[in-house]
Scaffold this motif. Structure first.
Motif, PDB file in Angstrom:
ATOM      1  N   THR A  97       0.898  -1.176  -0.016  1.00 25.12           N
ATOM      2  CA  THR A  97      -0.072   0.003   0.038  1.00 25.12           C
ATOM      3  C   THR A  97       1.046   1.331  -0.034  1.00 25.12           C
ATOM      4  O   THR A  97       0.343   2.239   0.487  1.00 25.12           O
ATOM      5  CB  THR A  97      -0.952   0.083   1.187  1.00 25.12           C
ATOM      6  N   CYS A  98       1.832   1.297  -0.628  1.00 22.97           N
ATOM      7  CA  CYS A  98       2.889   2.326  -0.710  1.00 22.97           C
ATOM      8  C   CYS A  98       2.416   3.304  -1.923  1.00 22.97           C
ATOM      9  O   CYS A  98       2.166   4.395  -1.579  1.00 22.97           O
ATOM     10  CB  CYS A  98       4.294   2.101  -0.922  1.00 22.97           C
ATOM     11  N   GLY A  99       2.304   2.624  -2.984  1.00 27.65           N
ATOM     12  CA  GLY A  99       1.758   3.493  -4.148  1.00 27.65           C
ATOM     13  C   GLY A  99       2.760   4.193  -4.932  1.00 27.65           C
ATOM     14  O   GLY A  99       2.322   5.142  -6.116  1.00 27.65           O
ATOM     15  N   ILE A 100       4.161   3.997  -4.837  1.00 27.01           N
ATOM     16  CA  ILE A 100       4.972   4.669  -5.758  1.00 27.01           C
ATOM     17  C   ILE A 100       4.701   3.891  -7.047  1.00 27.01           C
ATOM     18  O   ILE A 100       5.086   2.855  -7.285  1.00 27.01           O
ATOM     19  CB  ILE A 100       6.392   4.346  -4.969  1.00 27.01           C
ATOM     20  N   SER A 101       4.542   4.834  -8.025  1.00 27.40           N
ATOM     21  CA  SER A 101       4.422   4.203  -9.511  1.00 27.40           C
ATOM     22  C   SER A 101       5.666   4.544 -10.236  1.00 27.40           C
ATOM     23  O   SER A 101       5.766   5.868 -10.333  1.00 27.40           O
ATOM     24  CB  SER A 101       3.009   4.705  -9.788  1.00 27.40           C
ATOM     25  N   ILE A 102       6.209   3.662 -10.983  1.00 27.34           N
ATOM     26  CA  ILE A 102       7.449   4.108 -12.113  1.00 27.34           C
ATOM     27  C   ILE A 102       6.811   4.388 -13.365  1.00 27.34           C
ATOM     28  O   ILE A 102       7.753   4.677 -14.433  1.00 27.34           O
ATOM     29  CB  ILE A 102       8.384   3.364 -11.595  1.00 27.34           C
ATOM     30  N   VAL A 103       5.712   3.925 -13.615  1.00 25.80           N
ATOM     31  CA  VAL A 103       5.046   3.919 -14.898  1.00 25.80           C
ATOM     32  C   VAL A 103       3.641   4.626 -14.860  1.00 25.80           C
ATOM     33  O   VAL A 103       3.169   4.737 -13.854  1.00 25.80           O
ATOM     34  CB  VAL A 103       4.900   2.657 -15.704  1.00 25.80           C
ATOM     35  N   ASN A 104       3.116   5.256 -15.853  1.00 24.05           N
ATOM     36  CA  ASN A 104       1.843   6.182 -15.927  1.00 24.05           C
ATOM     37  C   ASN A 104       0.840   5.022 -15.612  1.00 24.05           C
ATOM     38  O   ASN A 104       0.723   4.037 -16.529  1.00 24.05           O
ATOM     39  CB  ASN A 104       1.786   6.610 -17.056  1.00 24.05           C
ATOM     40  N   SER A 105       0.007   4.822 -14.500  1.00 18.90           N
ATOM     41  CA  SER A 105      -0.939   4.019 -14.152  1.00 18.90           C
ATOM     42  C   SER A 105      -2.070   4.159 -15.391  1.00 18.90           C
ATOM     43  O   SER A 105      -3.164   3.110 -15.394  1.00 18.90           O
ATOM     44  CB  SER A 105      -1.346   4.072 -12.793  1.00 18.90           C
ATOM     45  N   THR A 106      -2.420   5.295 -16.024  1.00 16.34           N
ATOM     46  CA  THR A 106      -3.432   5.422 -16.782  1.00 16.34           C
ATOM     47  C   THR A 106      -3.149   4.809 -18.135  1.00 16.34           C
ATOM     48  O   THR A 106      -4.075   4.141 -18.715  1.00 16.34           O
ATOM     49  CB  THR A 106      -3.753   6.972 -17.062  1.00 16.34           C
ATOM     50  N   THR A 107      -1.894   5.188 -18.677  1.00 17.10           N
ATOM     51  CA  THR A 107      -1.647   4.464 -20.002  1.00 17.10           C
ATOM     52  C   THR A 107      -0.921   3.199 -20.273  1.00 17.10           C
ATOM     53  O   THR A 107      -0.892   2.545 -21.220  1.00 17.10           O
ATOM     54  CB  THR A 107      -0.667   5.718 -20.612  1.00 17.10           C
ATOM     55  N   HIS A 108      -0.009   2.737 -19.140  1.00 18.66           N
ATOM     56  CA  HIS A 108       0.663   1.714 -19.213  1.00 18.66           C
ATOM     57  C   HIS A 108      -0.082   0.573 -18.698  1.00 18.66           C
ATOM     58  O   HIS A 108       0.059  -0.688 -19.301  1.00 18.66           O
ATOM     59  CB  HIS A 108       1.814   1.842 -18.297  1.00 18.66           C
ATOM     60  N   TRP A 109      -1.134   0.584 -17.936  1.00 16.19           N
ATOM     61  CA  TRP A 109      -2.070  -0.261 -17.492  1.00 16.19           C
ATOM     62  C   TRP A 109      -3.350  -0.416 -18.157  1.00 16.19           C
ATOM     63  O   TRP A 109      -3.964   0.498 -18.246  1.00 16.19           O
ATOM     64  CB  TRP A 109      -2.103  -0.656 -16.103  1.00 16.19           C
ATOM     65  N   LEU A 111      -7.368  -1.854 -18.118  1.00 18.13           N
ATOM     66  CA  LEU A 111      -8.406  -2.015 -17.392  1.00 18.13           C
ATOM     67  C   LEU A 111      -8.081  -3.502 -16.235  1.00 18.13           C
ATOM     68  O   LEU A 111      -8.144  -3.374 -14.779  1.00 18.13           O
ATOM     69  CB  LEU A 111      -9.678  -2.195 -17.671  1.00 18.13           C
ATOM     70  N   PHE A 112      -7.823  -4.382 -16.995  1.00 19.77           N
ATOM     71  CA  PHE A 112      -7.235  -5.645 -16.135  1.00 19.77           C
ATOM     72  C   PHE A 112      -5.861  -5.351 -15.266  1.00 19.77           C
ATOM     73  O   PHE A 112      -5.973  -5.799 -14.100  1.00 19.77           O
ATOM     74  CB  PHE A 112      -6.889  -6.724 -17.276  1.00 19.77           C
ATOM     75  N   GLY A 113      -4.832  -4.724 -15.795  1.00 23.33           N
ATOM     76  CA  GLY A 113      -4.052  -4.133 -15.136  1.00 23.33           C
ATOM     77  C   GLY A 113      -4.233  -3.226 -13.751  1.00 23.33           C
ATOM     78  O   GLY A 113      -3.797  -3.472 -12.798  1.00 23.33           O
ATOM     79  N   GLN A 114      -5.321  -2.438 -14.001  1.00 21.60           N
ATOM     80  CA  GLN A 114      -5.585  -1.635 -12.832  1.00 21.60           C
ATOM     81  C   GLN A 114      -6.314  -2.516 -11.959  1.00 21.60           C
ATOM     82  O   GLN A 114      -6.438  -2.314 -10.695  1.00 21.60           O
ATOM     83  CB  GLN A 114      -6.388  -0.609 -13.571  1.00 21.60           C
ATOM     84  N   ALA A 115      -7.264  -3.251 -12.483  1.00 26.87           N
ATOM     85  CA  ALA A 115      -7.959  -4.380 -11.455  1.00 26.87           C
ATOM     86  C   ALA A 115      -7.011  -5.164 -10.551  1.00 26.87           C
ATOM     87  O   ALA A 115      -7.163  -5.407  -9.460  1.00 26.87           O
ATOM     88  CB  ALA A 115      -8.883  -5.098 -12.278  1.00 26.87           C
ATOM     89  N   VAL A 116      -5.748  -5.494 -11.265  1.00 31.72           N
ATOM     90  CA  VAL A 116      -4.865  -6.311 -10.328  1.00 31.72           C
ATOM     91  C   VAL A 116      -4.412  -5.265  -9.395  1.00 31.72           C
ATOM     92  O   VAL A 116      -4.118  -5.692  -8.188  1.00 31.72           O
ATOM     93  CB  VAL A 116      -3.459  -6.894 -11.380  1.00 31.72           C
ATOM     94  N   LEU A 117      -3.870  -4.129  -9.538  1.00 29.16           N
ATOM     95  CA  LEU A 117      -3.527  -2.968  -8.650  1.00 29.16           C
ATOM     96  C   LEU A 117      -4.384  -2.970  -7.502  1.00 29.16           C
ATOM     97  O   LEU A 117      -4.044  -3.093  -6.511  1.00 29.16           O
ATOM     98  CB  LEU A 117      -3.158  -1.746  -9.247  1.00 29.16           C
ATOM     99  N   LEU A 118      -5.834  -2.850  -7.673  1.00 29.47           N
ATOM    100  CA  LEU A 118      -6.781  -2.715  -6.999  1.00 29.47           C
ATOM    101  C   LEU A 118      -6.974  -3.846  -5.915  1.00 29.47           C
ATOM    102  O   LEU A 118      -7.125  -3.539  -4.658  1.00 29.47           O
ATOM    103  CB  LEU A 118      -8.236  -2.321  -7.699  1.00 29.47           C
ATOM    104  N   VAL A 119      -7.026  -5.000  -6.464  1.00 30.69           N
ATOM    105  CA  VAL A 119      -7.065  -6.079  -5.687  1.00 30.69           C
ATOM    106  C   VAL A 119      -5.880  -6.228  -4.708  1.00 30.69           C
ATOM    107  O   VAL A 119      -5.802  -6.603  -3.422  1.00 30.69           O
ATOM    108  CB  VAL A 119      -7.120  -7.409  -6.476  1.00 30.69           C
ATOM    109  N   SER A 120      -4.693  -6.081  -5.321  1.00 29.18           N
ATOM    110  CA  SER A 120      -3.510  -6.107  -4.548  1.00 29.18           C
ATOM    111  C   SER A 120      -3.443  -5.114  -3.495  1.00 29.18           C
ATOM    112  O   SER A 120      -3.037  -5.397  -2.364  1.00 29.18           O
ATOM    113  CB  SER A 120      -2.296  -5.882  -5.357  1.00 29.18           C
ATOM    114  N   VAL A 121      -3.674  -3.803  -3.751  1.00 31.23           N
ATOM    115  CA  VAL A 121      -3.900  -2.764  -2.623  1.00 31.23           C
ATOM    116  C   VAL A 121      -4.689  -3.338  -1.325  1.00 31.23           C
ATOM    117  O   VAL A 121      -4.656  -3.018  -0.489  1.00 31.23           O
ATOM    118  CB  VAL A 121      -4.338  -1.496  -3.172  1.00 31.23           C
ATOM    119  N   GLN A 122      -6.082  -3.749  -2.026  1.00 32.18           N
ATOM    120  CA  GLN A 122      -6.867  -4.182  -0.977  1.00 32.18           C
ATOM    121  C   GLN A 122      -6.520  -5.186  -0.133  1.00 32.18           C
ATOM    122  O   GLN A 122      -6.510  -5.182   1.241  1.00 32.18           O
ATOM    123  CB  GLN A 122      -8.319  -4.424  -1.625  1.00 32.18           C
ATOM    124  N   MET A 123      -5.697  -6.240  -0.570  1.00 28.70           N
ATOM    125  CA  MET A 123      -5.300  -7.404   0.364  1.00 28.70           C
ATOM    126  C   MET A 123      -4.302  -6.795   1.017  1.00 28.70           C
ATOM    127  O   MET A 123      -4.062  -7.255   2.121  1.00 28.70           O
ATOM    128  CB  MET A 123      -4.594  -8.402  -0.771  1.00 28.70           C
TER     129      MET A 123
END
Length: 487
Positions: A97-109, A111-123
């Protein structure tokens, strides 16, 4: 003791006045005699009997799964590729749950990739120890004594028979706050997105999970929407609740239900809330005084915009990491100040990181007692135990050494200045989610250093120490005292 089962039936609790786990016949003696007999233990039994180790294995397994999913083709748009170091760092950043992003979360990922991030943060946000305890419950249908004790410390309760209930309340509280945030965000995002309800609902869900869990990933690249209070305010309030910690939230809910006045709140709640508001107030004053003429932070000259941006800058850097555009442009003194704020972090057992505000408060109370010549550490008409003071000092010292070592390592592998290296190290350890450019996709060595720092910041030095060595019995021999000159 490894096969100990607590008898907490209602009938037994009535006769023992709530101490059924203690008045359970000769269970302890029988368990002790059984432990002396050599027996074969399975690998699963070894893990269950050592909750700290189980927690680390569980976290690492999630890192492997999340990294693999981020490397899958559906996670990135066509033509985009993700290196292993980027996927690994992003997975650790999300699960911690740090959230440091080294790529643009909007263009690089996608919807599936963003869903992976969402579930990972929730866990990660619900707590590694919480999920480890639930896994143990599912496998063994009850918690062992060692697991209960460590989980009690993680969740901020001292009563062993409350653990199962606390785990349920923790999950329910998390889902409730995220649901309220989702509902509060939807109208504002509908207006921002021009009535696109599909995009608005997804962004509302994404922001709701990220804000409460204090992770700085964003689904649209717009950051905190600081110019829209209908979006920025729910995110900021949810992030603030996430930094308070489960013990504070549970105590406040119980006190509100029972109409308990503030003077009868728990000591932990009083200290956590007092130190939190002091840090926010000092941060607000700092950004208004030191960064008043900073055009990157205060783009508009009117007073309302300055106050709005200053409030966001005062609340969010403690652990949230939203709205990154202005961070690299602040002055060098502000970078050092923000490093200190991120090092302190949020409340104990919260979604934030750092040494925790209560630990920092205890350090200040120790200094006050020492400078005033008092042997007792008193606060709010209560005396703190010596073990609490020793734990606070050991945690602060250990974490300070970790941050310094991480900063030196970053200076060696990236060539960055001490200020920038210290900033990114404190951001990784305190799960702040900010970076001033040290964390780069083209520098795997720096990413590895920061990833290790994030893992320690998420799991905590006490959990890692517990996984290495079990608690031992008290000292059989006490040596004579002798003074040492310090200072």
């Amino acid at each position: 003791m490894s096969n100990l089962v607590f008898d907490e039936s209602s009938s037994n609790r009535e006769t023992s006045r709530g101490l059924a786990w203690w008045f359970s016949g000769n269970t302890f003696a029988q368990a002790a005699s059984e432990d002396t007999r050599p027996r074969k233990r399975t690998f699963l039994q070894h893990l269950i009997s050592h909750p700290g180790r189980l927690t680390i294995i569980y976290f690492m397994a999630l890192v492997v799964i999340a990294t693999g999913m981020l490397l899958l083709p559906p996670s990135t748009p066509k033509g985009e590729t993700t290196t292993f170091s980027t996927a690994l760092f992003t997975a650790v950043s999300a699960l911690s749950t740090c959230g440091i992003s080294i790529v643009n979360s909007t263009t690089h990922w996608t919807l599936f990739g963003q869903a992976v991030l969402l579930v990972s943060v929730q866990m990660g946000g619900l707590g590694v120890m919480t999920f480890a305890s639930l896994i143990t419950l599912a496998i063994n249908h009850h918690l062992k004594a060692t697991q209960r004790l460590l989980t009690a410390s993680e969740l901020g309760t001292s009563k062993l028979n409350e653990i199962k209930g606390v785990l349920t309340v923790v999950i329910a509280t998390t889902l409730l706050i995220e649901s309220v945030t989702f509902v509060a965000l939807s109208p504002g995002l509908m207006k921002v997105n021009g009535g696109d309800w599909e995009k608005s609902l997804w962004e509302a869900l994404f922001f709701a999970v990220m804000s409460y869990n204090n992770a700085g990933f964003t689904p649209d690249g717009a950051g905190l929407h600081v110019n829209s209070w209908a979006v920025g305010m729910p995110i900021m309030l949810s992030a603030f609740c996430g930094t308070l910690g489960f013990p504070v939230l549970l105590n406040l809910m119980r006190c509100a239900k029972g109409h308990v006045p503030p003077r009868r709140w728990s000591l932990h709640t009083k200290i956590a809330l007092s130190m939190t508001f002091i840090i926010v107030a000092v941060s607000l004053a700092w950004f208004l005084l030191v960064e008043w003429d900073n055009p990157f932070l205060f783009k508009d000259a009117d007073l309302d915009s300055r106050l709005r941006h200053a409030v966001v800058a005062a609340v969010m850097p403690r652990s949230s990491g939203f709205d990154l555009s202005w961070v690299p442009q602040v002055s060098e003194p502000t970078k050092v100040f923000m490093s200190f704020i991120m090092f302190v972090g949020g409340g104990s057992t919260s979604t934030a990181g750092g040494i925790r505000v209560t630990t920092f408060a205890v350090i200040l109370l120790i200094c006050r007692a020492s400078f005033t010549g008092h042997k007792d550490i008193n606060v709010f008409r209560r005396r703190l135990h010596t073990d609490v003071a020793m734990t606070a000092v050991s945690i602060t010292t250990t974490c300070l050494m970790l941050v310094l070592a991480s900063s030196v390592a970053l200076m060696l592998v990236s060539g960055s200045t001490l200020t920038n290296a210290l900033f990114d190290s404190c951001s990784a350890f305190g799960l702040g989610g900010y970076t001033v450019g040290v964390a780069r996709e083209d520098n795997p060595a720096a990413l590895a250093v920061l990833a290790i720092t994030m893992v320690v910041g998420r799991l905590g030095p006490m959990t890692i120490a517990y996984s290495i060595s079990r608690p031992r019995s008290p000292e059989a021999v006490r040596y004579p005292e002798e003074t040492v000159v310090v200072g």
